[in-house]
Design a protein around this motif. Structure first.
Motif, mmCIF file in Angstrom:
data_model
loop_
_atom_site.group_PDB
_atom_site.id
_atom_site.type_symbol
_atom_site.label_atom_id
_atom_site.label_comp_id
_atom_site.label_asym_id
_atom_site.label_seq_id
_atom_site.Cartn_x
_atom_site.Cartn_y
_atom_site.Cartn_z
ATOM 1 N N TYR A 514 0.823 -1.218 0.000
ATOM 2 C CA TYR A 514 0.000 0.000 0.000
ATOM 3 C C TYR A 514 0.856 1.267 0.000
ATOM 4 O O TYR A 514 0.316 2.367 -0.109
ATOM 5 N N ARG A 515 2.145 1.108 0.125
ATOM 6 C CA ARG A 515 3.045 2.262 0.048
ATOM 7 C C ARG A 515 3.683 2.390 -1.332
ATOM 8 O O ARG A 515 3.922 3.492 -1.807
ATOM 9 N N HIS A 516 3.977 1.256 -1.930
ATOM 10 C CA HIS A 516 4.632 1.247 -3.232
ATOM 11 C C HIS A 516 3.551 1.256 -4.312
ATOM 12 O O HIS A 516 2.823 0.276 -4.478
ATOM 13 N N VAL A 517 3.431 2.337 -5.060
ATOM 14 C CA VAL A 517 2.291 2.490 -5.968
ATOM 15 C C VAL A 517 2.721 2.680 -7.419
ATOM 16 O O VAL A 517 1.980 3.216 -8.230
ATOM 17 N N ARG A 518 3.903 2.198 -7.762
ATOM 18 C CA ARG A 518 4.359 2.336 -9.153
ATOM 19 C C ARG A 518 3.367 1.712 -10.118
ATOM 20 O O ARG A 518 2.984 2.310 -11.126
ATOM 21 N N PHE A 519 2.957 0.457 -9.830
ATOM 22 C CA PHE A 519 2.005 -0.259 -10.675
ATOM 23 C C PHE A 519 1.257 -1.199 -9.744
ATOM 24 O O PHE A 519 1.668 -2.312 -9.504
ATOM 25 N N ILE A 520 0.149 -0.712 -9.203
ATOM 26 C CA ILE A 520 -0.490 -1.438 -8.107
ATOM 27 C C ILE A 520 -1.122 -2.744 -8.569
ATOM 28 O O ILE A 520 -1.462 -3.591 -7.729
ATOM 29 N N GLY A 521 -1.262 -2.936 -9.865
ATOM 30 C CA GLY A 521 -1.757 -4.212 -10.350
ATOM 31 C C GLY A 521 -0.812 -5.361 -10.035
ATOM 32 O O GLY A 521 -1.215 -6.523 -9.986
ATOM 33 N N ALA A 522 0.472 -5.049 -9.837
ATOM 34 C CA ALA A 522 1.459 -6.080 -9.487
ATOM 35 C C ALA A 522 1.508 -6.326 -7.986
ATOM 36 O O ALA A 522 2.193 -7.252 -7.537
ATOM 37 N N ASN A 523 0.816 -5.501 -7.207
ATOM 38 C CA ASN A 523 0.811 -5.648 -5.745
ATOM 39 C C ASN A 523 -0.249 -6.670 -5.361
ATOM 40 O O ASN A 523 -1.302 -6.334 -4.831
ATOM 41 N N GLU A 524 0.053 -7.920 -5.644
ATOM 42 C CA GLU A 524 -0.908 -8.991 -5.431
ATOM 43 C C GLU A 524 -0.305 -10.067 -4.541
ATOM 44 O O GLU A 524 0.903 -10.296 -4.551
ATOM 45 N N VAL A 525 -1.151 -10.714 -3.760
ATOM 46 C CA VAL A 525 -0.704 -11.770 -2.851
ATOM 47 C C VAL A 525 0.102 -12.807 -3.638
ATOM 48 O O VAL A 525 -0.353 -13.307 -4.665
ATOM 49 N N GLY A 526 1.300 -13.114 -3.153
ATOM 50 C CA GLY A 526 2.155 -14.072 -3.829
ATOM 51 C C GLY A 526 3.015 -13.476 -4.916
ATOM 52 O O GLY A 526 3.849 -14.172 -5.508
ATOM 53 N N GLY A 527 2.846 -12.182 -5.190
ATOM 54 C CA GLY A 527 3.604 -11.548 -6.257
ATOM 55 C C GLY A 527 4.766 -10.723 -5.740
ATOM 56 O O GLY A 527 4.920 -10.500 -4.537
ATOM 57 N N ASP A 528 5.594 -10.264 -6.656
ATOM 58 C CA ASP A 528 6.733 -9.401 -6.353
ATOM 59 C C ASP A 528 6.603 -8.137 -7.176
ATOM 60 O O ASP A 528 6.911 -8.129 -8.375
ATOM 61 N N PRO A 529 6.119 -7.040 -6.584
ATOM 62 C CA PRO A 529 5.908 -5.794 -7.343
ATOM 63 C C PRO A 529 7.166 -5.259 -7.996
ATOM 64 O O PRO A 529 7.074 -4.444 -8.920
ATOM 65 N N GLU A 530 8.322 -5.691 -7.533
ATOM 66 C CA GLU A 530 9.557 -5.217 -8.154
ATOM 67 C C GLU A 530 9.677 -5.724 -9.582
ATOM 68 O O GLU A 530 10.303 -5.088 -10.431
ATOM 69 N N ARG A 531 9.038 -6.844 -9.889
ATOM 70 C CA ARG A 531 9.251 -7.504 -11.174
ATOM 71 C C ARG A 531 8.348 -6.963 -12.278
ATOM 72 O O ARG A 531 8.772 -6.821 -13.412
ATOM 73 N N VAL A 532 7.099 -6.679 -12.000
ATOM 74 C CA VAL A 532 6.114 -6.231 -12.988
ATOM 75 C C VAL A 532 6.085 -7.184 -14.185
ATOM 76 O O VAL A 532 6.710 -6.952 -15.216
ATOM 77 N N GLY A 533 5.348 -8.255 -14.037
ATOM 78 C CA GLY A 533 5.195 -9.170 -15.154
ATOM 79 C C GLY A 533 6.068 -10.409 -15.039
ATOM 80 O O GLY A 533 6.968 -10.498 -14.202
#
Length: 925
Positions: A514-533
């Protein structure tokens, strides 16, 4: 052993409003849809009016609030009539710390001598006065004030002296009763006759003790409180809580279900149901909360197994809720069929994201947020460390105490405070939720992860890592995995392993996301928002490995815990195709809308990050035809408030800031109503049109992948239609099952049992309409029905990646073959759809795919039938290879599922509706 594996599961959230009888009513619909297993949220007795059932009070009986045992039996008979099975969600990790819980009542009354006291994870000795007691953070004021204003009072009832708290009655104890009797006798002996008056009556004596006005009365009150087996403290004094909680929820108490006595108590109903043949499939909630998951799961598998008529053994189907890191696999010694599938979910969506999106999104993020745009890894480390320090003080101090206990007899090398600091940092640096012991020692892979965590702390906090506390905790650098933890498991290892998962969940999923909002679609349970895709290569490697391991775990696209509904995530995929333009647009909006923010002491609200999140949330989840519909605005504001509280910056669950939260609502309503925002609303409508258009195609693409990759497709309630829900509780809203059933009826009637030449209702070539809910439902039904009747193809069929002859610089399609014997299934899903359509709102079909073609594997058939359109296609030979042109494969839509080989011509009958499914197949293991 044989295990019955589902063909497809359908998750339903039970509640007081939607109980067993309501669930039974949708069984015929689910059977026609192609589902063979109904997957229910917890069914055992929970707190009164519990909306979710994870706050159990009695695992020995069915929950009355959901209809009770009679309604459950009616539902079960309905399932049997339709050839369906039941998968139940069990909660072995905790129970409600509630007066409705008879085992907890027993503990409060009798303390550690209570017959069931040992099932709870309580540290009886950790109290302020050192006397055995359980600390209850149930007060909303200090203890003296609670007595002064009458919120707390000792009262007499039939069982003896009890403590009233508001309208609730807390049990007394035998010690309290003995002391009270002695005071009564003392009062009677002190009688002096009429000259001195009678001794105070019982009620008067109690009133004086409760008021505590005189010193002796206060002393007596203190004595009575000390004689109780519990200590009441204000809810904010969480550092004094001495029982293991479920995360930071003090109303839920940890249970030692990996111990025999607790296991027997927690599984009373379940084991009876297994012996009766009622239950053979379970989902285990929060497996990482248990001290020894392996031992628990082995006992569970044995307990649920039962003999078959042929003299064999029927093993239960077991999946566990477990968040796996990208490079992590389930411990091979666990007797389970897989996980609930978050590692698959993130890859199903991730593989559709264009490969160049991350760099464009990162540039825009940094341009808009400046120095606040930290890498996700940094955000996660900070959040985990902060959570460890603030949300779990009691758990942390207990682990530190255990550390010093294990070095008893040796001079400590550091103070508890120094070790405490080091523990928080080491836990924050761990790349997985928790580590595990195997055969009395830490697994080698986890030893390497601990070594990596130590190096990470050295990189981030060199001064702390070189200090006495860190060296005392982990040994002198370089890291020695045998030092900590090693050898036989001890209290320190056990508690730390259980706690590290809590820190990861609350620090990452419920803070950093909820703090990192670069691409919130990647902020999903089990995911790594750093990767995006996810790259196509990684996707295929994951699925090949999943097939090799024989995984029969679930493959969801939405769950009750996901941050986004699956169709919202599909819109995020579409948004990523315009990453560069979107970044500039959202940044411009944020600057223009500063006028609608509210100046507060900590800055303007919404903050830049909160505005950036809002714009993404709007395009992903708002109704395309009316982004500011009143019902949606209410949901959106509630979501923004929850997101702000989870971020824990301007407001939080622990300390809500009403001014900050009101400013969020004011901002949304200004965007909707203020004349100055009219250009924004016009521009938003433009964005909504194209994101919703291509997002609809990606929604069906996700559906196709979920139903055909290795694993068991898991549908979340209502997700066979559109699901643009936000995080819970938004994703637990009532489902319009009546409308969905009517829609399926119309689809089946319109097309007939064996429709000819008619595609799933998808846009004709050149039409401008995007797929709708009917198309998604039709695709889901056809694929699930096909799976139901082709169990061997999906249970045992090999998974073979298929590549393009040449993509010409475009985003390559996702394609693969499933094959068993002479039966073939070819799946193809397009990517980069907006580019294929040149950014215009025209379907990415047919000739827009140019001369691109798939190279089919050796031995593949030439003749195929698309299960979605029921139209035939023919591969051609070129340069000695069999090729299938994408212009023909994607003639009706940028996704196709082709049946070939022995059963090629039967595609029409194989996707026809049926009133009942077949029972789950048996796989020999």
């Amino acid at each position: 052993m044989a295990v019955r594996t589902p063909s497809a599961t359908y998750r339903v959230q039970l509640s007081p409003q939607f109980g067993f009888d309501r669930a039974a009513r949708i069984v015929p619909y689910l059977a026609r849809l192609g589902v063979d297993v109904l997957y229910l949220s917890p069914i055992l007795a929970a707190r009164t009016r519990s909306e979710h059932g994870y706050d159990g009070v009695d695992p020995g009986r069915i929950d009355a609030g959901r209809g009770g045992a009679a309604a459950f039996r009616r539902m079960w008979r309905t399932l049997r009539r339709h050839g369906m099975d039941l998968l139940v969600d069990i909660v072995p990790n905790h129970l409600a710390a509630s007066l409705e819980n008879p085992a907890w009542q027993q503990v409060l009354r009798r303390g550690p001598r209570a017959p069931l006291a040992s099932i709870f994870d309580i540290d009886w000795g950790r109290t302020a006065d050192g006397r055995p007691a359980v600390v209850l953070p149930w007060l909303d004021r200090e203890l003296p004030a609670a007595f002064s204003d009458g919120h707390l009072a000792f009262e007499r009832d039939r069982s003896g002296l009890a403590l009233r708290m508001g309208s609730a009655r807390l049990p007394g104890s035998a010690r309290v009763d003995r002391r009270w009797r002695s005071w009564r006798l003392e009062a009677h002996r002190s009688r002096r006759g009429p000259a001195t008056g009678l001794p105070p009556g019982e009620q008067e004596l109690l009133e004086r003790i409760n008021r505590g006005a005189a010193g002796r009365d206060r002393a007596r009150r203190t004595q009575l409180l000390g004689d109780l087996w519990y200590r009441l403290v204000p809810w904010w004094e969480i550092s004094s809580v001495n029982y293991r909680r479920f995360f930071d929820i003090s109303d839920l108490v940890g249970v030692r279900s990996d111990e025999p006595k607790a296991f027997a108590y927690m599984h009373r109903w379940l084991l009876r149901a297994a012996r009766a043949g009622t239950i053979s499939m379970v989902r285990v909630d929060h497996i990482d909360g248990l001290a020894d998951p392996r031992r628990y799961l082995q006992r569970l598998a044995r307990g649920l197994s039962r003999p078959t008529t042929g003299g064999g053994t029927q093993r239960p189907y077991i999946v566990v809720e477990k968040i796996l890191a990208t490079d992590e696999a389930l411990p091979p010694e666990w007797p389970v069929d897989g996980t609930t599938g978050y590692e698959a979910l993130t890859r199903l969506t991730g593989v559709l994201v264009p490969s160049g999106a991350r760099s464009e999104l990162e540039i825009a993020y940094r341009r808009t947020l400046g120095a606040a745009a930290r890498p996700f890894a940094d955000e996660a480390y900070r959040a985990k460390r902060e959570v460890a320090r603030t949300m779990f003080p009691g758990e942390r101090s207990e682990i530190v105490r255990d550390h010093f206990s294990r070095i008893r007899g040796r001079a400590p090398a550091a103070s508890p405070e120094e070790v405490d600091q080091a523990l928080s940092s080491l836990t924050a640096a761990l790349s997985v939720y928790r580590t595990y012991q195997a055969k009395g020692r830490l697994r080698p892979a986890d030893g390497r992860r601990l070594a990596a965590a130590s190096r990470e702390v050295h990189r981030r906090e060199a001064r702390l890592a070189q200090g006495r506390g860190f060296c005392a905790l982990v040994g002198h650098p370089p890291w020695n995995p045998a030092r900590i933890p090693g050898g036989a498991p001890d209290a320190f290892v056990r508690r730390w392993q259980q706690w590290s998962g809590d820190v990861a969940a609350k620090g990452v999923e419920d803070t950093a996301f909820y703090r990192h909002v670069r691409f919130i679609g990647a902020n999903e349970v089990g995911g790594d928002p750093e990767r995006v895709g996810t790259s196509i290569e990684e996707f295929h490697a994951f699925m090949v490995e999943r097939h090799r391991r024989g995984s029969r775990g679930l493959t969801p696209t939405s769950t009750h815990d996901t941050k986004w509904g699956e169709d919202a995530r599909a819109r995020f995929v579409a948004l990523a195709e315009w990453a560069h333009e979107w970044g500039r647009t959202a940044g411009r909006w944020s600057r223009a809308h500063r006028a609608f923010t509210t100046p507060l002491a900590q800055g303007r609200v919404p903050t830049v990050a909160e505005r950036y999140r809002l714009y993404q949330t709007l395009v992903a989840s708002a109704p395309a035809e009316d982004p500011f519909a009143p019902s949606y605005v209410d949901r959106l504001v509630a979501h923004l408030v929850k997101a702000a509280r989870e971020a824990k910056l301007g407001t939080s669950w622990l300390r809500p800031n009403p001014t900050h939260e009101a400013a969020l609502g004011h901002f949304v309503r200004a965007l909707r109503d203020d004349a100055r925002a009219a250009p924004f609303r016009t521009e938003l409508a433009h964005w909504m049109a194209r994101i919703a258009y291509f997002g609809a195609y990606y929604s069906i693409a996700q559906t196709v992948l979920r139903c055909t990759v290795p694993g068991v497709p898991d549908l979340y309630q209502g997700s066979e239609g559109w699901n643009f829900s936000l995080v819970d509780p938004d994703n637990r809203r009532p489902v319009p099952f009546g409308r969905l059933e009517d829609l399926l009826d119309r689809l089946d009637r319109t097309e007939g049992a064996i429709p000819r030449r008619q595609s799933i209702p998808s846009p004709r070539r050149g039409a401008r309409a995007a797929p709708g809910a009917a198309e998604k439902l039709a695709a889901t039904a056809r694929l699930l029905r096909f799976r139901r009747d082709h169990r061997a193809l999906f249970d045992r069929g090999m998974y073979v990646p298929v590549v393009e002859a040449t993509a010409g610089g475009a985003e390559p399609v996702v394609a693969f073959v499933r094959r068993v014997g002479s039966e073939w299934l070819l799946v193809a899903v397009g990517r980069g759809l907006a580019s294929v359509s040149s950014g215009r709102l025209i379907p990415p079909i047919g000739s827009r795919w140019g001369d691109r073609a798939l190279l089919l594997p050796s031995g593949a058939p030439r003749e195929w039938v698309d299960l979605l359109t029921r139209l035939p296609v023919r591969a051609r030979v070129a340069d000695g290879r069999l090729r299938l042109d994408l212009a023909e494969a994607f003639a009706a839509g940028p996704f196709a599922v082709f049946c070939g080989g022995r059963r090629r011509a039967s595609a029409e009958e194989l996707t026809a509706p049926r009133g009942a499914g077949t029972r789950g197949s048996e796989t020999v293991t």
